[in-house]
Design a protein around this motif. Structure first.
Motif, PDB file in Angstrom:
ATOM      1  N   GLY A  69      -6.421  12.641  -5.194  1.00  0.00           N
ATOM      2  CA  GLY A  69      -6.040  13.328  -6.424  1.00  0.00           C
ATOM      3  C   GLY A  69      -4.941  14.336  -6.208  1.00  0.00           C
ATOM      4  O   GLY A  69      -4.874  15.359  -6.897  1.00  0.00           O
ATOM      5  N   GLU A  70      -4.043  14.055  -5.258  1.00  0.00           N
ATOM      6  CA  GLU A  70      -2.965  14.974  -4.906  1.00  0.00           C
ATOM      7  C   GLU A  70      -1.615  14.266  -5.059  1.00  0.00           C
ATOM      8  O   GLU A  70      -1.540  13.035  -5.024  1.00  0.00           O
ATOM      9  N   ALA A  96       0.850  -1.188   0.000  1.00  0.00           N
ATOM     10  CA  ALA A  96       0.000   0.000   0.000  1.00  0.00           C
ATOM     11  C   ALA A  96       0.886   1.238   0.000  1.00  0.00           C
ATOM     12  O   ALA A  96       1.507   1.578   1.007  1.00  0.00           O
ATOM     13  N   SER A  97       0.953   1.887  -1.124  1.00  0.00           N
ATOM     14  CA  SER A  97       1.861   3.013  -1.345  1.00  0.00           C
ATOM     15  C   SER A  97       1.227   4.338  -0.952  1.00  0.00           C
ATOM     16  O   SER A  97       0.053   4.592  -1.238  1.00  0.00           O
ATOM     17  N   GLY A  98       2.028   5.187  -0.323  1.00  0.00           N
ATOM     18  CA  GLY A  98       1.561   6.534  -0.029  1.00  0.00           C
ATOM     19  C   GLY A  98       1.311   7.335  -1.289  1.00  0.00           C
ATOM     20  O   GLY A  98       0.353   8.110  -1.370  1.00  0.00           O
ATOM     21  N   TYR A  99       2.175   7.162  -2.289  1.00  0.00           N
ATOM     22  CA  TYR A  99       2.013   7.888  -3.561  1.00  0.00           C
ATOM     23  C   TYR A  99       0.660   7.567  -4.178  1.00  0.00           C
ATOM     24  O   TYR A  99      -0.127   8.463  -4.501  1.00  0.00           O
ATOM     25  N   TRP A 100       0.385   6.257  -4.343  1.00  0.00           N
ATOM     26  CA  TRP A 100      -0.818   5.865  -5.062  1.00  0.00           C
ATOM     27  C   TRP A 100      -2.055   5.928  -4.188  1.00  0.00           C
ATOM     28  O   TRP A 100      -3.168   6.175  -4.697  1.00  0.00           O
ATOM     29  N   GLY A 101      -1.897   5.749  -2.882  1.00  0.00           N
ATOM     30  CA  GLY A 101      -3.035   5.938  -2.000  1.00  0.00           C
ATOM     31  C   GLY A 101      -3.503   7.388  -2.002  1.00  0.00           C
ATOM     32  O   GLY A 101      -4.701   7.677  -2.058  1.00  0.00           O
ATOM     33  N   THR A 102      -2.546   8.308  -1.971  1.00  0.00           N
ATOM     34  CA  THR A 102      -2.872   9.735  -2.022  1.00  0.00           C
ATOM     35  C   THR A 102      -3.477  10.109  -3.367  1.00  0.00           C
ATOM     36  O   THR A 102      -4.465  10.851  -3.445  1.00  0.00           O
ATOM     37  N   ILE A 141       0.994  15.752   1.713  1.00  0.00           N
ATOM     38  CA  ILE A 141      -0.337  16.347   1.885  1.00  0.00           C
ATOM     39  C   ILE A 141      -1.235  15.421   2.692  1.00  0.00           C
ATOM     40  O   ILE A 141      -1.970  15.854   3.579  1.00  0.00           O
ATOM     41  N   ALA A 142      -1.184  14.135   2.386  1.00  0.00           N
ATOM     42  CA  ALA A 142      -1.963  13.158   3.156  1.00  0.00           C
ATOM     43  C   ALA A 142      -1.292  12.939   4.508  1.00  0.00           C
ATOM     44  O   ALA A 142      -0.071  12.826   4.601  1.00  0.00           O
TER      45      ALA A 142
END
Length: 286
Positions: free
Chosen positions: A51-52, A40-46, A57-58
């Motif tokens: 949409g950021e 579970a990636s922070g990049y793709w989860g965000t 930011i998350a």
């Protein structure tokens, strides 16, 4: 899934290849195919939820809401991103307890400064190693006697060089990290060198579009890698498929320029519609 299952798999002979999960439909697909772990990636989860961009930011509340829901439905241990720990050391301790309670098998903490940025973007810069050591001490203390693994990621390769990044990972291993994550090595040779100089499991990020060569899991295993994540392949493929459909629809092609579609009945099955229908029948519902 707890860290116990992931620890057992790490003790085996084979490399663990973990695809990225970025929403619940991707998780259902990964469950159906069957993997030893999910990432579970922070990049793709965000990106998916907000949409950021991946620039801090998350926060913890965003991540735990998404990742706890993944862990509840995943058939494989979930490895989850935790950026730099979401702020202060107190924030990090709170996050460790929350991730562990949610059933996350392994929590990834990186040595970037805050605000962080995606490790495959040229602007990524590491904080001092001593700061990361403090984060690790707090994470291990907050975990207590739980079984969640702590992953220490170093982004130092780009600015400080490979040797410095390896030295950081060795230091992190000495201070409690269970798995060592070298971000953005540029070649097979760099990967092999890192694996040979690190005495704990090495994790590699096979990010499509990034700096690291994308190889099959078996080739990473030959280089000494124990765990490889593929966070970007599925969401980038899905994004391209969505663009193809939208572009085709705009020009009058309701089938999306001839692209194939996943079977609707199969999607409904994956989402659990058969169980709902069976329940209704058992209890005389409509």
């Amino acid at each position: 899934m707890s860290g116990t299952e992931l620890r057992a798999k790490l003790a085996g002979e084979n490399i663990i290849a973990a695809p990225g999960i970025y929403d619940h439909m991707s998780l259902l697909m990964a469950n159906e195919v069957g993997f030893d772990a999910h990432y579970a990636s922070g990049y793709w989860g965000t990106a998916s939820a907000m949409g950021e961009p991946d620039v801090g930011i998350a926060g913890y509340a965003d991540f735990i809401r998404i990742f706890a829901a993944f862990a509840a439905k995943s058939r494989a241990p979930v490895i989850a991103d935790a950026d730099t720990g979401f702020g202060s050391l107190a924030n990090l301790a709170h996050a460790v307890k929350g991730y562990q309670k949610a059933g996350i098998a392994a929590m990834q903490i990186e040595d970037q400064a805050f605000p962080k940025i995606c490790g495959h973007v040229e602007q990524a810069v590491s904080a001092p190693a001593e700061e990361m050591v403090r984060r690790l001490h707090v994470a291990v203390e907050a975990r207590g006697d739980g079984d969640m693994l702590i992953i220490a990621r170093s982004d130092a390769r780009r600015i400080e060089g490979l040797e410095a990044a390896i030295a950081r990972l060795q230091l992190y291993a000495e201070n409690g990290a269970d798995i060592l994550f070298l971000e953005a090595p540029r070649s097979r040779e760099e990967i092999r060198q890192a694996a040979s100089e690190i005495d704990k499991p090495l994790l590699l990020n096979a990010a499509h579009g990034g700096f690291t060569p994308i190889l099959p899991p078996a080739e990473y295993q030959e280089l000494g890698v124990k765990l490889v994540i593929y966070p970007a392949g599925a969401p980038l493929a899905a994004a391209q498929a969505a663009r193809n459909f939208y572009t085709g629809l705009k020009s009058g092609d309701a089938n999306g320029e001839g692209e194939g579609h996943f079977d609707f009945t199969e999607m409904s099955r994956l989402l659990g519609i058969d169980d709902v229908v069976a329940l209704q029948k058992r209890h005389g519902g409509a």
